[in-house]
Write a protein that holds these residues in place. Sequence first.
Motif, PDB file in Angstrom:
ATOM      1  N   ILE A  99      -0.627   5.759   5.985  1.00 22.83           N
ATOM      2  CA  ILE A  99      -1.458   4.752   5.320  1.00 22.83           C
ATOM      3  C   ILE A  99      -2.435   4.139   6.317  1.00 22.83           C
ATOM      4  CG2 ILE A  99      -1.428   2.428   4.334  1.00 22.83           C
ATOM      5  CD1 ILE A  99      -0.769   4.429   2.263  1.00 22.83           C
ATOM      6  N   ALA A 143       0.750   4.033  -2.990  1.00 19.92           N
ATOM      7  CA  ALA A 143       0.324   5.389  -2.658  1.00 19.92           C
ATOM      8  C   ALA A 143       1.311   6.466  -3.106  1.00 19.92           C
ATOM      9  CB  ALA A 143       0.092   5.506  -1.154  1.00 19.92           C
ATOM     10  N   GLN A 170       5.363   7.101   6.352  1.00 20.52           N
ATOM     11  CA  GLN A 170       4.356   6.708   5.379  1.00 20.52           C
ATOM     12  C   GLN A 170       3.446   5.587   5.871  1.00 20.52           C
ATOM     13  OE1 GLN A 170       6.213   6.051   1.551  1.00 20.52           O
ATOM     14  NE2 GLN A 170       7.023   8.138   1.447  1.00 20.52           N
ATOM     15  N   GLU A 171       3.982   4.646   6.637  1.00 25.43           N
ATOM     16  CA  GLU A 171       3.150   3.563   7.148  1.00 25.43           C
ATOM     17  C   GLU A 171       2.078   4.108   8.093  1.00 25.43           C
ATOM     18  OE1 GLU A 171       3.470  -0.546   9.800  1.00 25.43           O
ATOM     19  OE2 GLU A 171       5.252   0.229   8.768  1.00 25.43           O
ATOM     20  N   LYS A 219       0.822  -1.212   0.000  1.00 27.18           N
ATOM     21  CA  LYS A 219       0.000   0.000   0.000  1.00 27.18           C
ATOM     22  C   LYS A 219       0.857   1.263   0.000  1.00 27.18           C
ATOM     23  CE  LYS A 219      -3.626  -2.562   2.306  1.00 27.18           C
ATOM     24  NZ  LYS A 219      -4.144  -2.986   3.620  1.00 27.18           N
ATOM     25  N   VAL A 220       1.949   1.235   0.761  1.00 28.11           N
ATOM     26  CA  VAL A 220       2.877   2.374   0.777  1.00 28.11           C
ATOM     27  C   VAL A 220       3.474   2.583  -0.608  1.00 28.11           C
ATOM     28  CG1 VAL A 220       5.122   3.163   1.629  1.00 28.11           C
ATOM     29  CG2 VAL A 220       3.418   2.276   3.232  1.00 28.11           C
TER      30      VAL A 220
END
Length: 295
Positions: free
Chosen positions: A99, A83, A95-96, A79-80
């Motif tokens: 998310i 994105a 970023q985690e 997902k990171v």
Amino acid sequence: MNSKVDIDFKHFCRELYKLTWEQEFLIEVQGAKTNASKKAARLSAQRKAIDKVLVESLLKYSPQVSESEIWKEIGIVHKVNVAELSDFGIEEENQEVVINRCLSAHQSWIKSSGHSFERYISNIQNDKLRRNEIRFILQSELTKMIKKNALTNTPEDIVGLSSWGKDFDLYAVQSVHGDTHVFGCIQSKTSIRDRVGRDVTFSHNAMDGLFWSVAVTLDGDFLNMPEFIHMVNGGGSYGRNGWHGMYAMSGITDKNGRIYKVDDAMTLFVEHAVEAAKQFIRDRRQLNADWKAEC
């Protein structure tokens, strides 16, 4: 799992995904000239990265790290990557967190919007409903009525209704001379695609129990696809219809078999509910899977 293993396995997943993705993307993107081909290259590289990390993580860390934890970590890494939060100036180490907050907000919206739509249906005001003493109640109210022995359904009905739990979001009840019974089971979805493969099985159970079984959706866009048309009406790989009726407020323009377009007041849905309630009293045996509202 101790903290050292936890940190090591997460680092392993992140680094292997990143390395595999970069290598595979360089290979896949060669010769790609259009935006569509570049997008396809990106998707292919992502799939290969997922596959590689899954296999090597299982070999390296299972059973010390559970399969579900490995899958969960691969998911957040993917997902990171998708994105591309660096484009928005968000540092990689944050970023985690971003998310996860976005996913939490999305899940909150799904739950809240679904409950709001259920309340919308339960609050429908209509003269036909009042004259026929019909109400659409939430699953929580049904549970209370069962506990208070407030329903005049048969013992077999009560067993079924009790066992279905959250298979249905709302129920249609009617009062006759003060006696209240459930005659319908309703699934409400903001989007018909949500868990529909599971929901059709629940609907079959209700129809087999001689209840009116229907679904209402806010967005019926997927009801334009042959698979969903067959799931509702029967046909294709579906040997029988999945519901007595599927009602969409948007996404479709007209009726298609058991698929119905409804207005904001759900006028047609109400009319069909009244028909089903009368059939339940007149001759419930006919309220089987083949039954269809006439209006």
